[in-house]
Design an enzyme around this catalytic site. Structure first.
Site, PDB file in Angstrom:
ATOM      1  N   THR A 183       0.803  -1.214   0.028  1.00 19.12           N
ATOM      2  CA  THR A 183       0.141   0.058   0.058  1.00 19.12           C
ATOM      3  C   THR A 183       0.800   1.237  -0.034  1.00 19.12           C
ATOM      4  O   THR A 183       2.158   1.226   0.593  1.00 19.12           O
ATOM      5  CB  THR A 183      -0.848   0.078   1.315  1.00 19.12           C
ATOM      6  OG1 THR A 183       0.027  -0.022   2.470  1.00 19.12           O
ATOM      7  CG2 THR A 183      -1.992  -1.084   1.254  1.00 19.12           C
ATOM      8  N   GLU A 327      -5.705  -4.774   1.265  1.00 17.95           N
ATOM      9  CA  GLU A 327      -5.586  -5.425   2.134  1.00 17.95           C
ATOM     10  C   GLU A 327      -7.042  -6.353   2.087  1.00 17.95           C
ATOM     11  O   GLU A 327      -7.087  -7.415   2.716  1.00 17.95           O
ATOM     12  CB  GLU A 327      -5.554  -4.938   3.593  1.00 17.95           C
ATOM     13  CG  GLU A 327      -4.368  -4.314   4.220  1.00 17.95           C
ATOM     14  CD  GLU A 327      -4.393  -2.796   3.588  1.00 17.95           C
ATOM     15  OE1 GLU A 327      -5.269  -2.423   2.597  1.00 17.95           O
ATOM     16  OE2 GLU A 327      -3.683  -2.074   4.037  1.00 17.95           O
ATOM     17  N   LYS A 438     -13.677  17.579  12.562  1.00 14.54           N
ATOM     18  CA  LYS A 438     -14.373  17.450  13.819  1.00 14.54           C
ATOM     19  C   LYS A 438     -14.515  18.778  14.384  1.00 14.54           C
ATOM     20  O   LYS A 438     -13.908  19.659  14.426  1.00 14.54           O
ATOM     21  CB  LYS A 438     -13.607  16.909  14.964  1.00 14.54           C
ATOM     22  CG  LYS A 438     -14.578  16.512  16.250  1.00 14.54           C
ATOM     23  CD  LYS A 438     -14.022  15.261  17.264  1.00 14.54           C
ATOM     24  CE  LYS A 438     -15.248  14.766  17.967  1.00 14.54           C
ATOM     25  NZ  LYS A 438     -14.626  13.782  18.935  1.00 14.54           N
ATOM     26  N   TRP A 443     -18.851  15.217  13.929  1.00 14.36           N
ATOM     27  CA  TRP A 443     -18.119  14.925  12.582  1.00 14.36           C
ATOM     28  C   TRP A 443     -18.941  15.611  11.520  1.00 14.36           C
ATOM     29  O   TRP A 443     -19.937  15.528  11.166  1.00 14.36           O
ATOM     30  CB  TRP A 443     -18.258  13.430  12.467  1.00 14.36           C
ATOM     31  CG  TRP A 443     -17.367  12.759  13.689  1.00 14.36           C
ATOM     32  CD1 TRP A 443     -17.925  12.101  14.802  1.00 14.36           C
ATOM     33  CD2 TRP A 443     -16.183  12.718  14.159  1.00 14.36           C
ATOM     34  NE1 TRP A 443     -16.893  11.621  15.670  1.00 14.36           N
ATOM     35  CE2 TRP A 443     -16.012  12.061  15.121  1.00 14.36           C
ATOM     36  CE3 TRP A 443     -14.939  13.425  13.331  1.00 14.36           C
ATOM     37  CZ2 TRP A 443     -14.519  11.991  15.530  1.00 14.36           C
ATOM     38  CZ3 TRP A 443     -13.645  13.384  13.957  1.00 14.36           C
ATOM     39  CH2 TRP A 443     -13.419  12.447  14.909  1.00 14.36           C
TER      40      TRP A 443
HETATM   41  P1  AMP Z   1      -6.187   1.108  -1.817  1.00 16.40           P
HETATM   42  O1  AMP Z   1      -5.677   0.053  -0.475  1.00 16.40           O
HETATM   43  O2  AMP Z   1      -5.027   1.936  -2.153  1.00 16.40           O
HETATM   44  O3  AMP Z   1      -7.101   0.728  -2.722  1.00 16.40           O
HETATM   45  O4  AMP Z   1      -7.131   2.265  -0.868  1.00 16.40           O
HETATM   46  C1  AMP Z   1      -8.144   1.787  -0.229  1.00 16.40           C
HETATM   47  C2  AMP Z   1      -8.990   2.624   0.386  1.00 16.40           C
HETATM   48  O5  AMP Z   1      -9.696   3.402  -0.720  1.00 16.40           O
HETATM   49  C3  AMP Z   1     -10.103   2.228   1.284  1.00 16.40           C
HETATM   50  O6  AMP Z   1      -9.660   2.137   2.553  1.00 16.40           O
HETATM   51  C4  AMP Z   1     -11.236   3.529   1.164  1.00 16.40           C
HETATM   52  O7  AMP Z   1     -10.662   4.505   2.012  1.00 16.40           O
HETATM   53  C5  AMP Z   1     -10.808   3.894  -0.143  1.00 16.40           C
HETATM   54  N1  AMP Z   1     -11.923   3.283  -1.310  1.00 16.40           N
HETATM   55  C6  AMP Z   1     -11.846   2.187  -1.759  1.00 16.40           C
HETATM   56  N2  AMP Z   1     -13.068   2.025  -2.639  1.00 16.40           N
HETATM   57  C7  AMP Z   1     -13.839   3.133  -2.182  1.00 16.40           C
HETATM   58  C8  AMP Z   1     -15.131   3.507  -2.720  1.00 16.40           C
HETATM   59  N3  AMP Z   1     -15.877   2.863  -3.523  1.00 16.40           N
HETATM   60  N4  AMP Z   1     -15.778   4.788  -2.130  1.00 16.40           N
HETATM   61  C9  AMP Z   1     -15.184   5.413  -1.158  1.00 16.40           C
HETATM   62  N5  AMP Z   1     -13.586   4.974  -0.959  1.00 16.40           N
HETATM   63  C10 AMP Z   1     -13.307   4.240  -1.338  1.00 16.40           C
END
Ligand code: AMP
Length: 545
Positions: A183, A327, A438, A443
């Site tokens: 990541t 993950e 906040k 929130w």
């Molecule tokens: P990554 O591991 O780089 O794919 O990032 C994952 C993160 O992307 C998640 O924990 C979310 O915060 C964000 N994310 C993934 N899919 C969505 C979605 N459909 N809508 C909003 N946020 C998303």
């Protein structure tokens, strides 16, 4: 008493073998870096993966070795996806958009023994070579396109040439590691998620079960989402399982190129992040036509603006909004609607499409408050989202400290997302925990504010971040890229469009403009960069209520 059934390991090899045996007409179509378009069947893909696996063994690659890739979506990258894990080694996909520093860290942390790279990335890797671990390099091209290089690199096609095209794949436990993806990490060093054969096969089956009905038989799918980002959302594994043709776009991901590719190759379903769909939508409007066969898109990675979803839906393109993370393999939820909901009036249907959909089979979800208390799935209670299942990371590769922090006492994975879940199972992401604002103890969801503001014609991109405030703790600052540089929206205009949806105290206190939004390596707006850039922004007079 145990059941009396065979227990065969769930190995990724089985997915490609199945497609090679069952779907002779399906194609892997690749727009290659060399400039041509290449086509091959799953049978040919398997034959070439066999050749590559033999070459890898000859290079001294064996079980547990990490083999890195730095490549676009194309057939050679897909071949690596099978050849490497099928001999018990680990396919480590590296995101080329990472900073040099992160890339060097990752290559050392993973202990890569070889790096396969597209020609595009040769200059960058040559520059970094002195800082990378000692390893073999392979340029993913043929002899005719092999450049002079400072890596002493082998040629991909030469490695395959003349080798046997069939073999019995080695057998090993299904829990064997098969893939590694780091990541980008908004804080600290990147962390590696280590997938197993079992988790990837189960994930492929979940996709086929949950999205299969919408995709239809042997769909033609365009993975815009890169193979270097969470296994292109599982398509290299789910594609063969469904007999899908995979249309690999190579390096050209702008709206115009994607429109043409969809049109030329009869793409029915396309998968990618919202910024990609923004580009395609602009192109559709410019041409006043959608690509003929396109009827389905899967979007994830960040929240899809509701106005964009509605735009596509009005063109007859079904938008499937999915949620997931590196993950979680990544699919955790999906926006395919059950039959009764498909008959709802447009506005109600769009309200459901704005959510992140329902959980996929095999992924359990809970939301908890700051004290760890479970919150009801009533559609309003917000909480930290935790997930559990066979496709969810149980920690990070060689990083005990980070692993300890993300798994709770009951064995659930902490996503870092704030969400609510409705009684009929629809997940709505409210924010990343660190992006919530906040204000006066209450929130404010930055995602909510952004989504409503994006409906304004003058707003092309928008991000809401917290700015410190003497009275309220934090107040929202809205950062906008205007659709037309000399026609900027005013704060009043923005507040007007927010008014029907949000309380006044949730409106941004101030509005600033940027020509271009800073983006992360995975195509999301980098709020960390924005927070840094506007950290000295002087807030206007304190809000009165
Ligand atoms: P990554 O591991 O780089 O794919 O990032 C994952 C993160 O992307 C998640 O924990 C979310 O915060 C964000 N994310 C993934 N899919 C969505 C979605 N459909 N809508 C909003 N946020 C998303």
């Amino acid at each position: 008493m145990d059941g009396l059934m065979m227990n065969r390991p769930l190995l990724q090899a089985g997915l490609l073998d199945y497609a090679a045996d069952s779907f002779a007409s399906a194609q892997i179509v690749s727009r290659r870096v060399e400039g041509d378009t290449h086509r091959q069947s799953y049978g040919q893909t398997r034959a070439r993966a066999v050749q590559l696996s033999l070459a890898l063994e000859e290079m001294g690659i064996g079980p547990e070795d990490r083999v890195a890739t730095l490549a676009w979506n194309g057939h050679r990258h897909l071949e690596l996806y099978y050849a490497v894990p099928n001999i018990g080694a680990v396919c480590h996909t590296i995101n080329p958009r990472l900073s040099a520093e992160q890339l060097i860290f990752i290559a050392h942390h993973a202990g890569d023994k070889a790096l396969f790279l597209d020609l595009t990335f040769l200059p960058a890797v040559e520059t970094l070579k002195a800082h990378l671990p000692a390893m073999r390099y392979v340029l993913m091209t043929d002899r005719a396109h092999m450049p002079e290089n400072g890596l002493d690199a082998l040629c991909y096609e030469d490695l395959l040439d003349g080798r046997a095209t069939d073999r019995d794949w080695p057998q090993f436990p299904e829990t064997t590691a098969s893939g590694l993806c780091y990541t980008s990490g908004t804080t600290g060093d990147p962390k590696g998620t280590l997938y197993s054969h079992r988790s990837n096969v189960l994930h492929a089956m979940s996709i086929a079960v949950c999205l299969g009905p919408d995709l239809g038989p042997q769909p033609r799918i365009l993975p815009v989402v890169p193979l270097f980002h969470v296994n292109a959302w599982g398509l290299p594994f789910a594609g063969p399982l469904m007999g899908a043709s995979l249309i690999m776009p190579g390096p050209h991901l702008d709206g115009e190129s994607l429109w043409q590719l969809c049109e030329d190759e009869g793409v029915e379903s396309a998968w990618g992040v919202p910024t990609i769909w923004q580009g395609l939508y602009t192109e559709i409007r410019k041409r006043d036509a959608k690509p003929g066969a396109l009827r389905h898109i899967v979007v994830g990675g960040s929240a899809m603006p509701r106005s964009l979803t509605e735009g596509f839906e009005k063109l007859g393109i079904d938008v499937n909004h999915a949620w997931g993370m590196t993950e979680t393999s990544p699919l955790g939820s999906h926006g395919s609607l059950p039959t009764d909901k498909r008959r709802l009036p447009f506005a109600e249907r769009m309200a459901l499409k704005a959510t992140q959909g329902r959980r996929v089979f095999g992924v359990e979800m809970k939301i908890v408050d700051e004290n760890g208390q479970r919150q009801p799935h009533d559609g309003t209670a917000m909480g930290g989202l935790y997930v559990r299942g066979n496709t969810i990371a149980d920690g990070y590769f060689d990083n005990e400290e980070a692993s300890r922090k993300v798994i709770d006492d009951e064995g659930w994975f902490m996503t870092g997302d704030i969400a609510s879940i409705s009684p009929d199972g629809y997940l709505t992401l409210r924010d990343r925990a660190k992006d919530l604002i906040k204000s006066g103890g209450e929130w404010i969801s930055s995602i909510d504010v952004e989504n409503f503001a994006l409906a304004h014609d003058k707003v092309a991109q928008c991000a809401v971040i917290a700015m410190p405030h003497p009275k309220w703790g934090e107040r929202p600052l809205m950062v906008v890229t205007p659709a037309t540089p000399d026609d900027r929206p005013t704060l009043d205009e923005i507040c007007e469009i927010l008014a029907p949806h949000l309380a006044r105290w949730q409106f941004p206190d101030d509005l600033v403009f940027v020509d271009e939004m800073p983006m992360t390596a995975t195509g999301k707006i980098s709020k960390r960069t924005l927070r840094q850039r506007f950290k000295n922004h002087v807030p206007p007079e304190p809000a009165e209520d």
